[in-house]
Motif scaffolding. Structure first.
Motif, mmCIF file in Angstrom:
data_model
loop_
_atom_site.group_PDB
_atom_site.id
_atom_site.type_symbol
_atom_site.label_atom_id
_atom_site.label_comp_id
_atom_site.label_asym_id
_atom_site.label_seq_id
_atom_site.Cartn_x
_atom_site.Cartn_y
_atom_site.Cartn_z
ATOM 1 N N GLN A 24 5.104 5.670 -3.428
ATOM 2 C CA GLN A 24 4.942 6.909 -2.477
ATOM 3 C C GLN A 24 5.975 5.701 -1.228
ATOM 4 O O GLN A 24 6.794 6.671 -0.177
ATOM 5 C CB GLN A 24 3.700 6.629 -2.255
ATOM 6 C CG GLN A 24 4.235 7.941 -0.586
ATOM 7 C CD GLN A 24 4.289 9.239 -0.608
ATOM 8 O OE1 GLN A 24 4.936 9.181 -1.630
ATOM 9 N NE2 GLN A 24 4.204 9.545 0.582
ATOM 10 N N HIS A 25 5.551 4.371 -1.248
ATOM 11 C CA HIS A 25 5.942 3.705 0.127
ATOM 12 C C HIS A 25 7.519 3.600 0.013
ATOM 13 O O HIS A 25 8.276 3.659 0.862
ATOM 14 C CB HIS A 25 5.471 1.869 -0.539
ATOM 15 C CG HIS A 25 5.872 1.072 0.902
ATOM 16 N ND1 HIS A 25 7.458 0.373 1.210
ATOM 17 C CD2 HIS A 25 5.413 0.644 1.885
ATOM 18 C CE1 HIS A 25 7.505 -0.346 2.415
ATOM 19 N NE2 HIS A 25 6.421 -0.163 2.662
ATOM 20 N N GLN A 26 7.932 3.428 -1.076
ATOM 21 C CA GLN A 26 9.203 3.760 -1.877
ATOM 22 C C GLN A 26 10.940 4.925 -1.272
ATOM 23 O O GLN A 26 11.509 5.326 -0.521
ATOM 24 C CB GLN A 26 9.737 3.240 -3.181
ATOM 25 C CG GLN A 26 11.626 3.371 -3.101
ATOM 26 C CD GLN A 26 11.793 3.659 -4.657
ATOM 27 O OE1 GLN A 26 10.886 2.684 -5.750
ATOM 28 N NE2 GLN A 26 12.679 3.935 -5.081
ATOM 29 N N ARG A 27 9.565 6.005 -0.954
ATOM 30 C CA ARG A 27 10.273 6.918 -1.253
ATOM 31 C C ARG A 27 10.087 7.303 0.835
ATOM 32 O O ARG A 27 11.103 8.265 1.124
ATOM 33 C CB ARG A 27 9.406 8.524 -1.919
ATOM 34 C CG ARG A 27 9.350 8.773 -3.463
ATOM 35 C CD ARG A 27 8.742 10.047 -3.220
ATOM 36 N NE ARG A 27 7.618 9.005 -3.244
ATOM 37 C CZ ARG A 27 6.981 9.377 -5.146
ATOM 38 N NH1 ARG A 27 7.368 9.313 -6.213
ATOM 39 N NH2 ARG A 27 5.378 9.109 -5.166
ATOM 40 N N LEU A 28 9.440 7.008 1.305
ATOM 41 C CA LEU A 28 9.247 7.090 2.225
ATOM 42 C C LEU A 28 10.163 6.511 3.496
ATOM 43 O O LEU A 28 11.070 6.363 3.884
ATOM 44 C CB LEU A 28 7.589 6.525 3.081
ATOM 45 C CG LEU A 28 7.145 7.635 3.082
ATOM 46 C CD1 LEU A 28 5.323 6.723 3.415
ATOM 47 C CD2 LEU A 28 6.600 8.750 3.544
ATOM 48 N N ASP A 31 7.187 5.182 10.336
ATOM 49 C CA ASP A 31 6.440 3.642 9.668
ATOM 50 C C ASP A 31 4.918 3.364 10.107
ATOM 51 O O ASP A 31 4.597 2.825 9.264
ATOM 52 C CB ASP A 31 7.083 2.966 11.373
ATOM 53 C CG ASP A 31 8.629 2.790 11.700
ATOM 54 O OD1 ASP A 31 9.074 2.348 10.279
ATOM 55 O OD2 ASP A 31 9.738 2.378 12.179
ATOM 56 N N GLN A 32 3.858 4.513 10.089
ATOM 57 C CA GLN A 32 3.227 4.511 10.351
ATOM 58 C C GLN A 32 2.378 4.872 9.343
ATOM 59 O O GLN A 32 1.165 4.203 8.665
ATOM 60 C CB GLN A 32 2.506 5.659 11.158
ATOM 61 C CG GLN A 32 3.061 5.822 12.903
ATOM 62 C CD GLN A 32 2.578 6.971 14.011
ATOM 63 O OE1 GLN A 32 2.269 7.744 13.695
ATOM 64 N NE2 GLN A 32 2.782 6.685 15.469
ATOM 65 N N GLN A 33 3.402 5.784 7.960
ATOM 66 C CA GLN A 33 2.735 6.252 7.040
ATOM 67 C C GLN A 33 2.832 5.462 5.884
ATOM 68 O O GLN A 33 2.076 5.010 4.879
ATOM 69 C CB GLN A 33 3.631 7.672 6.788
ATOM 70 C CG GLN A 33 3.059 8.865 7.591
ATOM 71 C CD GLN A 33 4.000 10.313 6.741
ATOM 72 O OE1 GLN A 33 5.176 9.652 6.121
ATOM 73 N NE2 GLN A 33 3.361 11.042 6.915
ATOM 74 N N MET A 34 4.044 4.229 5.990
ATOM 75 C CA MET A 34 3.935 2.988 5.111
ATOM 76 C C MET A 34 2.857 1.507 5.756
ATOM 77 O O MET A 34 2.654 1.698 4.872
ATOM 78 C CB MET A 34 5.743 2.730 5.824
ATOM 79 C CG MET A 34 6.801 3.479 4.627
ATOM 80 S SD MET A 34 8.674 2.766 4.704
ATOM 81 C CE MET A 34 9.149 2.522 6.370
ATOM 82 N N LEU A 47 0.420 0.285 2.681
ATOM 83 C CA LEU A 47 0.146 -1.524 2.851
ATOM 84 C C LEU A 47 -1.202 -1.522 3.643
ATOM 85 O O LEU A 47 -1.738 -2.579 2.706
ATOM 86 C CB LEU A 47 1.058 -1.801 4.115
ATOM 87 C CG LEU A 47 2.936 -2.331 3.963
ATOM 88 C CD1 LEU A 47 3.219 -2.385 4.843
ATOM 89 C CD2 LEU A 47 3.082 -2.568 2.129
ATOM 90 N N GLN A 48 -1.680 -1.010 4.165
ATOM 91 C CA GLN A 48 -2.747 -1.408 4.163
ATOM 92 C C GLN A 48 -3.919 -1.068 2.941
ATOM 93 O O GLN A 48 -4.622 -0.992 1.849
ATOM 94 C CB GLN A 48 -3.057 -0.217 5.720
ATOM 95 C CG GLN A 48 -4.540 -0.628 5.242
ATOM 96 C CD GLN A 48 -5.409 -2.806 5.947
ATOM 97 O OE1 GLN A 48 -4.532 -2.881 6.507
ATOM 98 N NE2 GLN A 48 -6.487 -2.916 5.397
ATOM 99 N N ALA A 49 -4.003 0.032 2.301
ATOM 100 C CA ALA A 49 -3.832 1.057 1.104
ATOM 101 C C ALA A 49 -4.048 -0.602 0.674
ATOM 102 O O ALA A 49 -4.649 -0.145 -0.834
ATOM 103 C CB ALA A 49 -3.579 2.295 0.790
#
Length: 262
Positions: free
Chosen positions: A43-47, A83-86, A90-92
């Motif tokens: 999901q991080h890659q998609r964002l 940026d906020q979602q990524m 990262l926190q998760a």
């Protein structure tokens, strides 16, 4: 198999033949932690890809003869949201690793490698299922698409390249760490880059070699559960160059020659 048609019957026969003719290992399902880690890293890659598209569109609009302030502001806002979602992802990822004691212990050893961060290591672990199912480095290299493809026929010798027939998530996540490992002077990676670049004259070949080196380094440390020693390669090279005092017997001279050659 040379089949020109495709239907359920042909597919079933092909799968049956594959199972009978090939020695295939039993498939192992992902653990809950690894599966969750894969969801988060992908999901991080998609964002990240969406953010890149957004920034490219904004850049093109800013250099267009006709500008639109509304769209520009929307693209800026979208970029901030990504940026906020990524950051939340990262926190998760960090929280998931912290909850798994075994995972946390191994990751802490791997982040000591210059160039590799939490996201890079988490992606490697998620995409390889914690390196389960790999019996040797050759299998891992092939799985990641770093195996070399030759192009030769008779006297003609074409260019060699990596196959890229493998997990693209691994190659993508190792792209920037390879630059950083060389930039920040990771001993094994920097010396490898200089050798390949000096031989080929192509920087990207050197960086691809470093990507492969980082992958195998993580694999080795993960399997051995050892702490990372940045000077290990240098120490091994120094040991191999040492000359052992021997008598002038044929057997000893052959041993020294073999040891020095290795």
């Amino acid at each position: 198999m040379g089949q020109k048609s495709k239907n359920d019957t042909i597919d079933a026969v092909g799968l049956a033949r594959m199972g009978l003719e090939q020695l295939l290992p039993l498939w192992q399902p992902l653990s809950k932690s690894i599966y969750s880690l894969r969801l988060l890293t992908r999901q991080h890659q998609r964002l990240q890809e969406l953010k890149t598209q957004c920034l490219n569109q904004k850049h093109a609009l800013e250099h267009s003869p006709i500008k639109d302030l509304l769209i520009t502001k929307q693209l800026e806002k979208l970029s901030g949201i990504y940026d906020q979602q990524m950051q939340a992802l990262l926190q998760a990822i960090n929280e998931l690793i912290q909850k798994d004691t075994l995972l946390q212990c191994r990751v802490e050893k791997l982040v000591a490698i210059k160039g590799l961060g939490l996201l890079s290591i988490a992606t490697l672990i998620a995409e390889t299922n914690g390196f389960e199912g790999f019996d040797n480095q050759r299998q891992l290299v092939s799985y990641a698409g770093y195996d070399v493809v030759e192009n030769q026929s008779g006297k003609r010798v074409g260019k060699t390249r990596i196959s890229k027939k493998g997990n693209s998530h691994i190659r993508r996540i190792l792209h920037l760490p390879a630059f950083n490992a060389v930039r920040y002077g990771e001993p094994a990676c920097q010396s490898l880059f200089e050798r390949v670049y000096g031989r080929s004259g192509i920087k990207m070949k050197g960086y691809v070699a470093v990507q492969k080196k980082l992958l195998l380094l993580v694999y080795t440390l993960w399997k051995s559960e050892a702490a990372y020693d940045p000077m290990y390669s240098t120490q091994q090279q120094n040991v191999s160059k040492k000359v052992v005092p021997t008598s002038r017997t044929t057997q000893d001279e052959g041993t020294v020659a073999l040891f020095s050659h290795g």
